[in-house]
Design a protein around this motif. Structure first.
Motif, PDB file in Angstrom:
ATOM      1  N   LEU A   1       0.822  -1.203   0.000  1.00 39.81           N
ATOM      2  CA  LEU A   1       0.000   0.000   0.000  1.00 39.81           C
ATOM      3  C   LEU A   1       0.860   1.260   0.000  1.00 39.81           C
ATOM      4  O   LEU A   1       0.562   2.234  -0.711  1.00 39.81           O
ATOM      5  N   SER A   2       1.925   1.250   0.781  1.00 35.57           N
ATOM      6  CA  SER A   2       2.816   2.414   0.825  1.00 35.57           C
ATOM      7  C   SER A   2       3.456   2.676  -0.529  1.00 35.57           C
ATOM      8  O   SER A   2       3.553   3.833  -0.981  1.00 35.57           O
ATOM      9  N   LEU A   3       3.873   1.612  -1.196  1.00 35.18           N
ATOM     10  CA  LEU A   3       4.499   1.772  -2.510  1.00 35.18           C
ATOM     11  C   LEU A   3       3.483   2.220  -3.562  1.00 35.18           C
ATOM     12  O   LEU A   3       3.804   3.014  -4.448  1.00 35.18           O
ATOM     13  N   LEU A   4       2.269   1.712  -3.479  1.00 30.65           N
ATOM     14  CA  LEU A   4       1.230   2.185  -4.386  1.00 30.65           C
ATOM     15  C   LEU A   4       1.043   3.694  -4.241  1.00 30.65           C
ATOM     16  O   LEU A   4       0.899   4.419  -5.228  1.00 30.65           O
ATOM     17  N   LYS A   5       1.060   4.161  -3.015  1.00 33.20           N
ATOM     18  CA  LYS A   5       0.941   5.602  -2.774  1.00 33.20           C
ATOM     19  C   LYS A   5       2.140   6.338  -3.359  1.00 33.20           C
ATOM     20  O   LYS A   5       1.990   7.360  -4.041  1.00 33.20           O
ATOM     21  N   ASP A   6       3.337   5.800  -3.142  1.00 32.18           N
ATOM     22  CA  ASP A   6       4.557   6.447  -3.639  1.00 32.18           C
ATOM     23  C   ASP A   6       4.578   6.509  -5.165  1.00 32.18           C
ATOM     24  O   ASP A   6       5.106   7.466  -5.747  1.00 32.18           O
ATOM     25  N   TYR A   7       4.030   5.487  -5.815  1.00 29.73           N
ATOM     26  CA  TYR A   7       4.034   5.421  -7.278  1.00 29.73           C
ATOM     27  C   TYR A   7       2.891   6.216  -7.907  1.00 29.73           C
ATOM     28  O   TYR A   7       2.767   6.245  -9.130  1.00 29.73           O
ATOM     29  N   GLY A   8       2.071   6.843  -7.080  1.00 30.48           N
ATOM     30  CA  GLY A   8       0.944   7.596  -7.604  1.00 30.48           C
ATOM     31  C   GLY A   8      -0.116   6.724  -8.239  1.00 30.48           C
ATOM     32  O   GLY A   8      -0.818   7.137  -9.166  1.00 30.48           O
ATOM     33  N   ALA A   9      -0.247   5.492  -7.736  1.00 26.58           N
ATOM     34  CA  ALA A   9      -1.185   4.527  -8.314  1.00 26.58           C
ATOM     35  C   ALA A   9      -2.618   4.869  -7.925  1.00 26.58           C
ATOM     36  O   ALA A   9      -2.874   5.532  -6.914  1.00 26.58           O
ATOM     37  N   ASP A  10      -3.548   4.382  -8.752  1.00 26.67           N
ATOM     38  CA  ASP A  10      -4.970   4.582  -8.477  1.00 26.67           C
ATOM     39  C   ASP A  10      -5.721   3.366  -9.013  1.00 26.67           C
ATOM     40  O   ASP A  10      -5.178   2.577  -9.787  1.00 26.67           O
ATOM     41  N   GLY A  11      -6.970   3.219  -8.591  1.00 25.33           N
ATOM     42  CA  GLY A  11      -7.770   2.091  -9.065  1.00 25.33           C
ATOM     43  C   GLY A  11      -8.554   1.461  -7.939  1.00 25.33           C
ATOM     44  O   GLY A  11      -9.048   2.151  -7.039  1.00 25.33           O
ATOM     45  N   THR A  12      -8.635   0.131  -7.971  1.00 20.87           N
ATOM     46  CA  THR A  12      -9.482  -0.615  -7.035  1.00 20.87           C
ATOM     47  C   THR A  12      -8.685  -1.739  -6.397  1.00 20.87           C
ATOM     48  O   THR A  12      -7.927  -2.429  -7.079  1.00 20.87           O
ATOM     49  N   ILE A  13      -8.861  -1.915  -5.095  1.00 20.25           N
ATOM     50  CA  ILE A  13      -8.280  -3.056  -4.376  1.00 20.25           C
ATOM     51  C   ILE A  13      -9.426  -3.888  -3.821  1.00 20.25           C
ATOM     52  O   ILE A  13     -10.297  -3.370  -3.114  1.00 20.25           O
ATOM     53  N   VAL A  14      -9.424  -5.174  -4.160  1.00 21.34           N
ATOM     54  CA  VAL A  14     -10.454  -6.103  -3.698  1.00 21.34           C
ATOM     55  C   VAL A  14      -9.829  -7.052  -2.678  1.00 21.34           C
ATOM     56  O   VAL A  14      -8.814  -7.687  -2.949  1.00 21.34           O
ATOM     57  N   SER A  15     -10.424  -7.126  -1.503  1.00 14.67           N
ATOM     58  CA  SER A  15      -9.972  -8.066  -0.486  1.00 14.67           C
ATOM     59  C   SER A  15     -10.412  -9.477  -0.849  1.00 14.67           C
ATOM     60  O   SER A  15     -11.593  -9.711  -1.140  1.00 14.67           O
ATOM     61  N   GLU A  16      -9.466 -10.421  -0.823  1.00 14.70           N
ATOM     62  CA  GLU A  16      -9.787 -11.832  -1.071  1.00 14.70           C
ATOM     63  C   GLU A  16      -9.401 -12.706   0.112  1.00 14.70           C
ATOM     64  O   GLU A  16      -9.214 -13.908  -0.018  1.00 14.70           O
ATOM     65  N   SER A  17      -9.294 -12.086   1.273  1.00 14.26           N
ATOM     66  CA  SER A  17      -8.998 -12.822   2.486  1.00 14.26           C
ATOM     67  C   SER A  17     -10.222 -13.615   2.936  1.00 14.26           C
ATOM     68  O   SER A  17     -11.353 -13.290   2.566  1.00 14.26           O
ATOM     69  N   PRO A  18     -10.029 -14.645   3.765  1.00 14.00           N
ATOM     70  CA  PRO A  18     -11.188 -15.348   4.326  1.00 14.00           C
ATOM     71  C   PRO A  18     -12.118 -14.406   5.096  1.00 14.00           C
ATOM     72  O   PRO A  18     -13.337 -14.572   5.064  1.00 14.00           O
ATOM     73  N   ASN A  19     -11.543 -13.411   5.782  1.00 14.64           N
ATOM     74  CA  ASN A  19     -12.358 -12.409   6.489  1.00 14.64           C
ATOM     75  C   ASN A  19     -12.455 -11.161   5.609  1.00 14.64           C
ATOM     76  O   ASN A  19     -11.964 -10.093   5.950  1.00 14.64           O
ATOM     77  N   ILE A  20     -13.159 -11.285   4.498  1.00 17.58           N
ATOM     78  CA  ILE A  20     -13.125 -10.284   3.429  1.00 17.58           C
ATOM     79  C   ILE A  20     -13.293  -8.859   3.937  1.00 17.58           C
ATOM     80  O   ILE A  20     -12.465  -7.988   3.668  1.00 17.58           O
TER      81      ILE A  20
END
Length: 251
Positions: A217-236
């Motif tokens: 997440l920190s690197l996504l912020k540093d790279y100026g990324a945007d879009g959607t993150i979908v949780s695929e954990s058992p505790n979604i």
């Protein structure tokens, strides 16, 4: 999801596209009222390199049906697991998947179904869907962009995302293939994962795994990324909220 403070939801068509048109239209209206972004995960039973004609045609239809109904429901990103190698050279598999997706995206455009097909990075070496393969598809076919599943990338390589620079290498490769625009239109799956020599075993909750989710997440912020993150954990929902709160703390 809106009541929990989340911003979106994945429509799980993984066991089949059973949603009817009228219900899809109701879903679109409700999601709009709630301000939710909807995405779709197509059925698991897809193999665009199936040897049997009927299985191949059924796989194409499952993606098409997911796109058509998903679009009616207001979704614009359609995620799917693309293929298996079946012991053949990866280049041959890639060539067939590429050809099919060119035809399928052209059909969707002709019918006014305005979606992005998202082949997902896969978690086992027997599955077509390495990071390079899905990025190559995305650079070669209009209407295709990747679904970057960090857990699958990690598991496919037997645990390759062990340091922040390993994660940075993934984002650098996205930029290499797709430019900064590719980083601005990311679709990401995130979870922990159990893995072995054969790759993915099963998903885990983030805090019960070795997934570098905070660093990602920190690197996504540093790279100026945007879009959607979908949780695929058992505790979604819990992990989705965990990630959202951490992301907000980075602002």
């Amino acid at each position: 999801m809106a009541e929990l403070g989340l911003d979106g939801m994945e429509l799980e068509f993984v066991r089949g596209v059973r949603m009817k048109e009228k219900k899809a239209e109701r879903v679109r209206r409700l999601a709009g009222d709630l301000g939710l972004t909807l995405t779709v995960h197509a059925p698991y039973w897809i193999n665009l390199y199936a040897r049997e004609k009927e299985k191949l045609e059924a796989s194409i239809k499952r993606i098409y049906d997911s796109a058509r109904i998903g679009f009616l429901a207001g979704a614009r990103d359609i995620v799917f697991h693309p293929a298996y190698y079946l012991g053949d050279p990866p280049e041959r598999v890639h060539s067939q998947v590429l050809s099919i997706l060119k035809d399928l995206t052209a059909r969707l455009r002709e019918e006014g179904i305005d979606v992005t097909l998202r082949p997902e990075t896969t978690g086992k070496p027997t599955q077509y869907g390495s990071l390079d393969e899905v990025l190559a598809l995305s650079s070669e076919v209009k209407g295709v962009l990747p679904c970057i599943d960090f857990a699958h990338i990690h598991a496919r390589g037997g645990g390759v995302l062990l340091k922040p620079e390993d994660v940075a290498a993934v984002l650098d490769k996205v930029k290499e293939y797709l430019g900064q625009e590719g980083l601005k239109r990311l679709h990401i799956h995130m979870s922990g994962i159990a893995y072995g020599q054969r790759g993915e075993r099963h998903h885990l909750n983030l805090q019960e795994s070795d997934m570098l989710w905070k660093e990602i997440l920190s690197l996504l912020k540093d790279y100026g990324a945007d879009g959607t993150i979908v949780s695929e954990s058992p505790n979604i929902e819990e992990d989705a909220l965990l990630m959202k709160r951490y992301w907000q703390s980075l602002s």
